[in-house]
Design an enzyme around this catalytic site. Structure first.
Site, short mmCIF file in Angstrom:
data_model
loop_
_atom_site.label_atom_id
_atom_site.label_comp_id
_atom_site.label_asym_id
_atom_site.label_seq_id
_atom_site.Cartn_x
_atom_site.Cartn_y
_atom_site.Cartn_z
N ALA A 1 43.98 53.95 47.17
CA ALA A 1 44.48 55.19 46.58
C ALA A 1 43.58 56.37 46.93
CB ALA A 1 44.56 55.03 45.06
N LYS B 1 44.03 38.78 47.88
CA LYS B 1 42.93 39.55 48.47
C LYS B 1 42.01 40.10 47.39
CE LYS B 1 45.01 43.82 47.73
NZ LYS B 1 44.49 45.09 47.24
N ARG C 1 37.68 48.09 43.66
CA ARG C 1 37.22 47.77 42.31
C ARG C 1 36.87 46.29 42.17
NH1 ARG C 1 42.05 50.41 38.96
NH2 ARG C 1 43.09 50.11 40.95
#
Length: 337
Positions: free
Chosen positions: A148, A199, A264
């Site tokens: 993002a 993933k 993250r």
């Protein structure tokens, strides 16, 4: 569906107020698409209207609030949109969707969720098809190595739009492509959803290794082993579909999620490798690491399959059995090649 595919200027709806929802709003706004945006945080809505950026996610990205309608009324967005993008964490997906009373009839639903939902561990495409009886010609998936943050900064990215129907995938591609996003149509809707979830699990593994202090040589072997494990799991659970797992929606997404500072899940894993508890790492991040939830779902799915997945099981033992990360990774060393 044929009538929708003939629409040259459909109205998009985005469900979610996090990073990837914000990135999709930015992308579609740049592309001058008609757009409705739902988020539950009314303070964030007012901030975006007044200051033209999100106060919590991608806060440096400018959002032209004159180009979209933003509201905390989820049903209004569903009612007034033709193509609806669901971009909420998998852990909150069902609670958000359960608020929707508006009809999905004639609408195209796109999942931007990287994980599984419910006790059945459905992917989002499976959930809409099995629970809401949505035909697959009205379900799509957006995936690929497309953090993002980089979409928000207009850095060149490759986005895969998947549907079981090639014409639907190609139809979606034309609305997302522009000077900083290239689009790739795909018909392997299951494979890309499983790859998107896996993933994140493997990014936690690489983060743990990085936090412990392993070097680049080990990381290369670990990620190569992750890819082999991913391929075997996807091909075993969803056989019979043509897929090239070396493409960006599979290998590319794995590589960027395991290596990027924007990941993250890698950050979460790194904290665990440095000695944080699972709870303290989650509290300090203040964001959802999707791999935490996906890891448990993969473990449950694999109970009946018995696929050899030493890396995913190592992550599971650290996250859910509270085993010592250093010891787990030391044992894993002998399973890699």
């Amino acid at each position: 569906m044929e009538n929708l595919l003939k629409k040259e200027d459909p109205v998009f709806g985005v469900i979610g107020g996090g990073s990837f929802a914000t990135a999709n709003v930015k992308l579609l706004s740049v592309n001058n698409r008609k757009l409705n945006w739902y988020m539950r945080d009314t303070d964030a809505i007012e901030h975006i209207k007044q200051y033209h950026h999100h106060s919590k996610y991608l806060s440096s990205v400018e959002l032209d609030a004159n180009k979209f309608f933003i509201t905390s009324d989820i049903n209004k967005v569903v009612e007034e949109s033709d193509i609806i993008i669901f971009a909420v964490p998998s852990a909150y997906f069902i609670s958000q969707v359960s608020q929707i009373t508006a009809s999905y009839d004639g609408k195209l639903l796109i999942s931007a969720v990287k994980g599984f939902v419910g006790e059945e561990h459905y992917t989002i495409a499976e959930y809409f098809h099995n629970v809401h009886n949505i035909p697959f010609d009205r379900i799509g998936v957006i995936s690929g190595p497309c953090h993002a943050e980089e979409i928000g900064m207009e850095r060149l990215s490759y986005v895969t739009l998947s549907s079981k129907h090639q014409e639907v995938a190609e139809y979606l591609c034309k609305f997302f492509r522009n000077h900083f996003v290239k689009t790739v149509p795909c018909t392997d809707i299951y494979g890309v959803e499983y790859a998107a979830a896996l993933k994140n699990v493997y990014a936690i593994a690489t983060g743990i290794s990085y936090g412990i202090g392993y070097g680049d040589n080990f990381m290369a072997v670990l990620i190569a082993s992750c890819f082999r494990e991913m391929k075997e799991f996807i091909n075993t659970t969803k056989p019979g579909t043509y897929r090239n797992t070396s493409l960006s929606a599979y290998l590319g997404d794995l590589l960027v999620t395991c290596n990027s500072p924007f990941s993250r899940n890698r950050t979460f894993g790194s904290m665990l490798g440095k000695g944080y508890s699972v709870h303290s790492a989650m509290m300090e991040m203040n964001q959802v690491a999707e791999g935490y939830y996906a890891c448990k779902a993969i473990h449950e799915i694999n109970k009946n399959l018995n696929i050899d997945m030493p890396i995913a099981e190592a992550v599971y033992s650290i996250l859910y059995e509270r085993k010592y990360a250093v010891s787990v990774m030391k044992k894993l060393q002998d399973r890699l090649m």
